[in-house]
Motif scaffolding. Structure first.
Motif, PDB file in Angstrom:
ATOM      1  N   GLU A  66       0.811  -1.219   0.000  1.00 39.34           N
ATOM      2  CA  GLU A  66       0.000   0.000   0.000  1.00 39.34           C
ATOM      3  C   GLU A  66       0.846   1.272   0.000  1.00 39.34           C
ATOM      4  O   GLU A  66       0.784   2.092   0.916  1.00 39.34           O
ATOM      5  CB  GLU A  66      -0.972  -0.013   1.184  1.00 39.34           C
ATOM      6  CG  GLU A  66      -1.970  -1.158   1.122  1.00 39.34           C
ATOM      7  CD  GLU A  66      -2.946  -1.150   2.293  1.00 39.34           C
ATOM      8  OE1 GLU A  66      -2.782  -0.305   3.194  1.00 39.34           O
ATOM      9  OE2 GLU A  66      -3.862  -1.985   2.281  1.00 39.34           O
ATOM     10  N   LYS A  67       1.641   1.415  -1.065  1.00 46.15           N
ATOM     11  CA  LYS A  67       2.406   2.641  -1.321  1.00 46.15           C
ATOM     12  C   LYS A  67       3.512   2.926  -0.308  1.00 46.15           C
ATOM     13  O   LYS A  67       3.979   4.065  -0.188  1.00 46.15           O
ATOM     14  CB  LYS A  67       1.474   3.864  -1.408  1.00 46.15           C
ATOM     15  CG  LYS A  67       0.429   3.777  -2.505  1.00 46.15           C
ATOM     16  CD  LYS A  67       1.079   3.777  -3.874  1.00 46.15           C
ATOM     17  CE  LYS A  67       0.034   3.728  -5.000  1.00 46.15           C
ATOM     18  NZ  LYS A  67       0.680   3.629  -6.327  1.00 46.15           N
ATOM     19  N   LYS A  68       3.932   1.916   0.437  1.00 48.92           N
ATOM     20  CA  LYS A  68       5.040   2.087   1.378  1.00 48.92           C
ATOM     21  C   LYS A  68       5.904   0.826   1.362  1.00 48.92           C
ATOM     22  O   LYS A  68       5.412  -0.281   1.125  1.00 48.92           O
ATOM     23  CB  LYS A  68       4.533   2.286   2.814  1.00 48.92           C
ATOM     24  CG  LYS A  68       3.722   3.555   3.046  1.00 48.92           C
ATOM     25  CD  LYS A  68       4.613   4.748   3.359  1.00 48.92           C
ATOM     26  CE  LYS A  68       3.752   5.920   3.825  1.00 48.92           C
ATOM     27  NZ  LYS A  68       4.550   7.130   4.102  1.00 48.92           N
ATOM     28  N   TYR A 125      10.341  11.292 -10.017  1.00 46.76           N
ATOM     29  CA  TYR A 125      10.084  12.391 -10.953  1.00 46.76           C
ATOM     30  C   TYR A 125       9.021  12.007 -11.973  1.00 46.76           C
ATOM     31  O   TYR A 125       8.108  12.794 -12.268  1.00 46.76           O
ATOM     32  CB  TYR A 125      11.399  12.757 -11.653  1.00 46.76           C
ATOM     33  CG  TYR A 125      11.289  13.825 -12.704  1.00 46.76           C
ATOM     34  CD1 TYR A 125      11.065  15.157 -12.353  1.00 46.76           C
ATOM     35  CD2 TYR A 125      11.437  13.508 -14.056  1.00 46.76           C
ATOM     36  CE1 TYR A 125      10.973  16.146 -13.335  1.00 46.76           C
ATOM     37  CE2 TYR A 125      11.355  14.487 -15.035  1.00 46.76           C
ATOM     38  CZ  TYR A 125      11.115  15.801 -14.670  1.00 46.76           C
ATOM     39  OH  TYR A 125      11.028  16.778 -15.637  1.00 46.76           O
ATOM     40  N   GLN A 126       9.114  10.789 -12.504  1.00 47.86           N
ATOM     41  CA  GLN A 126       8.142  10.339 -13.503  1.00 47.86           C
ATOM     42  C   GLN A 126       6.744  10.177 -12.916  1.00 47.86           C
ATOM     43  O   GLN A 126       5.753  10.231 -13.642  1.00 47.86           O
ATOM     44  CB  GLN A 126       8.603   9.019 -14.132  1.00 47.86           C
ATOM     45  CG  GLN A 126       9.785   9.177 -15.080  1.00 47.86           C
ATOM     46  CD  GLN A 126      10.225   7.868 -15.696  1.00 47.86           C
ATOM     47  OE1 GLN A 126      10.280   6.838 -15.022  1.00 47.86           O
ATOM     48  NE2 GLN A 126      10.558   7.886 -16.978  1.00 47.86           N
ATOM     49  N   SER A 127       6.672   9.980 -11.598  1.00 49.46           N
ATOM     50  CA  SER A 127       5.364   9.853 -10.955  1.00 49.46           C
ATOM     51  C   SER A 127       4.832  11.210 -10.467  1.00 49.46           C
ATOM     52  O   SER A 127       3.839  11.273  -9.757  1.00 49.46           O
ATOM     53  CB  SER A 127       5.431   8.867  -9.779  1.00 49.46           C
ATOM     54  OG  SER A 127       6.229   9.393  -8.736  1.00 49.46           O
ATOM     55  N   GLY A 128       5.543  12.278 -10.854  1.00 52.02           N
ATOM     56  CA  GLY A 128       5.048  13.623 -10.557  1.00 52.02           C
ATOM     57  C   GLY A 128       5.616  14.279  -9.314  1.00 52.02           C
ATOM     58  O   GLY A 128       5.124  15.321  -8.883  1.00 52.02           O
ATOM     59  N   GLN A 129       6.662  13.676  -8.738  1.00 55.79           N
ATOM     60  CA  GLN A 129       7.226  14.217  -7.505  1.00 55.79           C
ATOM     61  C   GLN A 129       8.577  14.888  -7.751  1.00 55.79           C
ATOM     62  O   GLN A 129       9.449  14.317  -8.397  1.00 55.79           O
ATOM     63  CB  GLN A 129       7.427  13.107  -6.474  1.00 55.79           C
ATOM     64  CG  GLN A 129       6.160  12.638  -5.798  1.00 55.79           C
ATOM     65  CD  GLN A 129       6.484  11.706  -4.635  1.00 55.79           C
ATOM     66  OE1 GLN A 129       7.309  10.810  -4.758  1.00 55.79           O
ATOM     67  NE2 GLN A 129       5.845  11.931  -3.505  1.00 55.79           N
ATOM     68  N   ALA A 155      16.109   5.906  -8.539  1.00 55.25           N
ATOM     69  CA  ALA A 155      15.012   6.145  -7.590  1.00 55.25           C
ATOM     70  C   ALA A 155      14.442   7.545  -7.772  1.00 55.25           C
ATOM     71  O   ALA A 155      13.222   7.756  -7.700  1.00 55.25           O
ATOM     72  CB  ALA A 155      15.509   5.951  -6.160  1.00 55.25           C
ATOM     73  N   GLY A 156      15.322   8.526  -8.016  1.00 49.02           N
ATOM     74  CA  GLY A 156      14.857   9.887  -8.267  1.00 49.02           C
ATOM     75  C   GLY A 156      14.071   9.989  -9.558  1.00 49.02           C
ATOM     76  O   GLY A 156      13.061  10.713  -9.637  1.00 49.02           O
ATOM     77  N   LEU A 157      14.519   9.260 -10.566  1.00 50.76           N
ATOM     78  CA  LEU A 157      13.817   9.242 -11.854  1.00 50.76           C
ATOM     79  C   LEU A 157      12.407   8.681 -11.699  1.00 50.76           C
ATOM     80  O   LEU A 157      11.437   9.225 -12.245  1.00 50.76           O
ATOM     81  CB  LEU A 157      14.637   8.420 -12.857  1.00 50.76           C
ATOM     82  CG  LEU A 157      14.187   8.337 -14.306  1.00 50.76           C
ATOM     83  CD1 LEU A 157      15.402   8.163 -15.209  1.00 50.76           C
ATOM     84  CD2 LEU A 157      13.234   7.166 -14.543  1.00 50.76           C
ATOM     85  N   LEU A 158      12.271   7.585 -10.949  1.00 51.03           N
ATOM     86  CA  LEU A 158      10.944   7.001 -10.707  1.00 51.03           C
ATOM     87  C   LEU A 158      10.035   8.002 -10.004  1.00 51.03           C
ATOM     88  O   LEU A 158       8.850   8.148 -10.355  1.00 51.03           O
ATOM     89  CB  LEU A 158      11.072   5.734  -9.859  1.00 51.03           C
ATOM     90  CG  LEU A 158      11.742   4.530 -10.513  1.00 51.03           C
ATOM     91  CD1 LEU A 158      11.924   3.406  -9.489  1.00 51.03           C
ATOM     92  CD2 LEU A 158      10.918   4.024 -11.701  1.00 51.03           C
ATOM     93  N   THR A 182       5.077   6.351  -4.832  1.00 49.13           N
ATOM     94  CA  THR A 182       4.019   6.735  -5.770  1.00 49.13           C
ATOM     95  C   THR A 182       4.144   6.049  -7.135  1.00 49.13           C
ATOM     96  O   THR A 182       3.203   6.086  -7.924  1.00 49.13           O
ATOM     97  CB  THR A 182       4.065   8.261  -5.999  1.00 49.13           C
ATOM     98  OG1 THR A 182       5.407   8.637  -6.355  1.00 49.13           O
ATOM     99  CG2 THR A 182       3.692   8.997  -4.716  1.00 49.13           C
ATOM    100  N   TRP A 183       5.292   5.417  -7.399  1.00 51.62           N
ATOM    101  CA  TRP A 183       5.521   4.809  -8.718  1.00 51.62           C
ATOM    102  C   TRP A 183       5.123   3.345  -8.787  1.00 51.62           C
ATOM    103  O   TRP A 183       5.199   2.743  -9.844  1.00 51.62           O
ATOM    104  CB  TRP A 183       6.988   4.973  -9.096  1.00 51.62           C
ATOM    105  CG  TRP A 183       7.951   4.452  -8.070  1.00 51.62           C
ATOM    106  CD1 TRP A 183       8.449   3.180  -7.979  1.00 51.62           C
ATOM    107  CD2 TRP A 183       8.499   5.178  -6.970  1.00 51.62           C
ATOM    108  NE1 TRP A 183       9.283   3.071  -6.889  1.00 51.62           N
ATOM    109  CE2 TRP A 183       9.334   4.285  -6.240  1.00 51.62           C
ATOM    110  CE3 TRP A 183       8.359   6.484  -6.512  1.00 51.62           C
ATOM    111  CZ2 TRP A 183      10.037   4.675  -5.098  1.00 51.62           C
ATOM    112  CZ3 TRP A 183       9.060   6.862  -5.383  1.00 51.62           C
ATOM    113  CH2 TRP A 183       9.878   5.969  -4.694  1.00 51.62           C
ATOM    114  N   ARG A 184       4.716   2.738  -7.650  1.00 49.84           N
ATOM    115  CA  ARG A 184       4.302   1.331  -7.678  1.00 49.84           C
ATOM    116  C   ARG A 184       2.812   1.215  -7.475  1.00 49.84           C
ATOM    117  O   ARG A 184       2.204   1.955  -6.703  1.00 49.84           O
ATOM    118  CB  ARG A 184       5.021   0.536  -6.565  1.00 49.84           C
ATOM    119  CG  ARG A 184       6.479   0.255  -6.890  1.00 49.84           C
ATOM    120  CD  ARG A 184       7.084  -0.778  -5.963  1.00 49.84           C
ATOM    121  NE  ARG A 184       6.459  -2.087  -6.091  1.00 49.84           N
ATOM    122  CZ  ARG A 184       6.873  -3.185  -5.448  1.00 49.84           C
ATOM    123  NH1 ARG A 184       7.898  -3.106  -4.635  1.00 49.84           N
ATOM    124  NH2 ARG A 184       6.243  -4.323  -5.605  1.00 49.84           N
TER     125      ARG A 184
END
Length: 335
Positions: free
Chosen positions: A143-145, A307-311, A302-305, A332-334
């Motif tokens: 659940e997002k963690k 960033y791609q998820s809007g963060q 990890a930063g790219l993931l 947020t990317w999973r």
């Protein structure tokens, strides 16, 4: 396609990695090595990073064949780690973000290890054993963690290995843990050491104190050799980790286990975990020293993931923290 550059300097490794989506374009790294019997102090480690980071950045860009304008996002280790080295690397990351006019993402060091491990090995949803100089955690995603099922209640396993290497005056090149691993391969006699598992948590400080207090006497009497002590330390600590990891796998119903972090390079740990996984009908995943040891590519990825998820990280929040838990991050990317 998104191109990210990642800056890692949370301990004695300085790494700069460049990722294009899931492809590693560059990943140079340098290590601050101290004399045998000594650890690395934060201020001297930070000075090492400051003295090398500009040239290493140029080297990473040259290896990748890119110019600064072709970078989409700058990523840096926000924590956890040693304060002074973290800040020295974050300062350069912030400066480049301003000079190059790029967004910036602060990355949790542990999440970097996890996501790089998943990318390199292809593990989908593994139970994770994260073992390094500063961290020891058993983790699973929900659940997002990334939820922590168990951890060390005192010192990390890598710290325990490093400190025992100082007792034996082993070289810090390439790392104390690696040199303990090589000696342990020749060990034949198992010394009785404290085995401390408390529920899902482990403890290494009492074990370290015990073997430190006994080492001189055992070595002088000839009862045990250096090789025996390294063997005994590894076998005891790794058994504790295999036990607690298996318990987490049973709880989550997992059929995959992934070892990440610098101590994850240890082939004996991988062998013991492999045996446990096979008995459960599960599969073990692990990486080699290119990616299990601290590196810039894992921070970039990890930063790219993120960033791609809007963060992205607001500039006023690009400070560092020595205490940044894995389960504080919104994944947020999973899905």
């Amino acid at each position: 396609m998104v191109v990210a550059i990642g800056f890692e300097g949370s301990a004695n490794k300085l790494g700069i990695g460049i990722m294009r989506d899931g492809e590693v374009l560059a990943n140079p790294r340098v290590t601050y090595i101290t004399p045998p019997g000594e650890g690395f102090q934060p201020r001297f480690t930070a000075a090492h990073h400051r003295s090398r980071i500009v040239e290493l950045t140029k080297e990473a860009l040259k290896i990748a064949g890119l110019k600064p304008e072709e970078i989409d996002v700058i990523c840096f280790t926000k924590g956890p780690g040693m304060g002074a080295p973290l800040v020295s690397v974050a300062l350069v990351s912030r400066t480049l973000a301003l000079l190059w006019n790029k967004p910036i993402v602060g990355v949790n060091h542990c999440i970097g290890h996890i996501e790089m491990g998943r990318l390199v090995t292809g593990a989908e949803n593994p139970t994770l054993l994260y073992v390094s100089g500063g961290n020891t955690q058993i983790i699973a995603y929900s659940e997002k963690k990334y939820r922590i099922f168990g951890e060390t209640i005192d010192i990390a396993i890598g710290n325990c290995l490093d400190r025992f290497a100082r007792v034996l005056k082993l070289s810090n090149d390439p790392s104390p843990g690696y040199n303990i691993e090589q000696l342990a391969k020749k060990g034949k006699k198992l010394a009785p050491l404290p085995y401390v598992v408390k529920g899902m948590d482990v403890s290494f400080s009492g074990l370290l104190s015990f073997i430190e207090s006994k080492a001189s006497k055992w070595l002088e009497s000839g009862e045990y050799t250096q090789e025996d002590l390294c063997f005994s330390l590894q076998e005891t600590m790794f058994s504790m980790l295999v036990e607690t990891t298996e318990r987490a796998m049973a709880h989550t119903g997992s059929n995959e286990v992934l070892i990440v972090g610098g101590v994850g390079c240890n082939l004996r740990l991988q062998e013991m975990m492999q045996r446990m996984a096979e008995e459960r009908g599960a599969k073990l995943y692990a990486t080699d020293d290119r990616y299990c040891i601290d590196n810039g590519a894992m921070i970039a990825y990890a930063g790219l993931l993120s960033y791609q998820s809007g963060q992205t990280t607001p500039f006023e929040e690009t400070w560092c923290t020595q205490r940044f838990r894995t389960d504080e991050v919104d994944v947020t990317w999973r899905s």
